[in-house]
Write an enzyme that holds these catalytic residues in place. Structure first.
Site, PDB file in Angstrom:
ATOM      1  N   HIS A 266      -3.737   2.248  97.926  1.00  0.00           N
ATOM      2  CA  HIS A 266      -4.600   1.698  96.873  1.00  0.00           C
ATOM      3  C   HIS A 266      -5.646   0.778  97.512  1.00  0.00           C
ATOM      4  O   HIS A 266      -5.369   0.066  98.477  1.00  0.00           O
ATOM      5  CB  HIS A 266      -3.759   0.923  95.848  1.00  0.00           C
TER       6      HIS A 266
ATOM      7  N   GLU B 245     -10.568   6.998  93.544  1.00  0.00           N
ATOM      8  CA  GLU B 245     -10.854   5.724  92.867  1.00  0.00           C
ATOM      9  C   GLU B 245     -11.993   4.998  93.573  1.00  0.00           C
ATOM     10  O   GLU B 245     -11.752   4.272  94.550  1.00  0.00           O
ATOM     11  CB  GLU B 245      -9.615   4.816  92.914  1.00  0.00           C
TER      12      GLU B 245
END
Ligand code: PEP
Length: 252
Positions: free
Chosen positions: A97, A167
């Site tokens: 992430h 993302e």
């Protein structure tokens, strides 16, 4: 693309305590009963995983983790192994992430974490995304490098459950107005799929669900879905029950 759509919630540190997290999980379970066309993943903070897994036991909602240790051996203070996550009830883990990368996770650490996830039998949700959009298209090379470092020479048969979440960092944590727009997303999804095909092969790449993450909210979910993604990785809106259920509903 035979696989069901997937909506994964990344709770980050949003829930105040275990009671709030459990109440949410019970509500989510009740309100998504009968949603057969979409899979739902939920990644609570580490201390809540076992409790949430229990609250969601025998429901189709899968519980996972936001991190996994890249280390293979035990003496690493503060780290949590894939085996421990599995033991607590996790079936998937978010790897790479951008908020972890910003705290120092390099591409090498992400690769090692992916290996540990696969060894433990956890479904990896591998996050990639550029920090900024470059006018000269440099962001394409950036994404390609992230994917290649994580997946190059990885045994294909071990990647059957892999999920990739695209993302763009600049779109994370805004409102739906700050999210990526569908035409740009469509282009990036094609690029991610093409890169996956080059790194693996067409059949393996087609099997991988490509999610979008970055300010997905009920108001933009349908539009973004039409850009060709297989679902979403949802941050802030996954901590609001009504919003999360509406996003899941949009993917049914
Ligand atoms: C995320 O951080 O994975 C994310 C998608 O966050 P948000 O939805 O809040 O932009």
């Amino acid at each position: 693309m035979a696989k069901k759509r997937l909506v994964a919630g990344n709770w980050k540190m949003y829930m105040a305590d275990a009671a709030e997290a459990r109440k949410f999980a019970v509500g989510l379970r009740r309100r998504t009963r009968g949603f057969s066309g979409v899979e739902v993943f939920l990644a609570p903070p580490l201390p809540f995983i076992a409790d949430i897994a229990k609250a969601l036991e025998s429901s189709p909602i899968e519980v996972g983790a936001q991190i996994i240790s890249a280390h293979e051996d035990a003496p690493h203070t503060g780290e949590v192994s894939g085996r421990m996550l599995k033991g607590a009830g996790a079936s998937f883990v978010i790897v790479g992430h951008s908020e972890r990368r910003a705290s120092g996770e390099t591409n090498d650490v992400v690769r090692a974490s992916l290996e540990r996830a696969v060894e433990a039998g956890l479904t990896p949700v591998l996050c990639v995304g550029e920090r900024e959009r470059e006018a000269d298209g440099e962001h394409f090379a950036f994404i390609e490098a992230q994917l290649s470092s994580a997946l190059n020479n990885f045994p294909k048969n071990l990647l059957k459950k892999l999920v990739v979440a695209y993302e763009p960092v600049w779109a994370i944590g805004k409102s739906s107005v700050g999210a990526m727009k569908a035409p740009e997303l469509e282009e990036m999804v094609i690029f991610v799929r093409k890169t996956l095909t080059d790194l693996l092969d067409r059949k393996a790449a087609l099997n991988i669900r490509v999610l979008y993450g970055g300010s997905v909210e009920p108001g933009n979910a349908s539009e973004l879905l039409a850009a060709g993604v297989n679902g979403f990785l949802v941050g802030h809106a996954s901590a609001d029950l009504n919003s999360f259920v509406q996003i899941i509903q949009a993917c049914k």
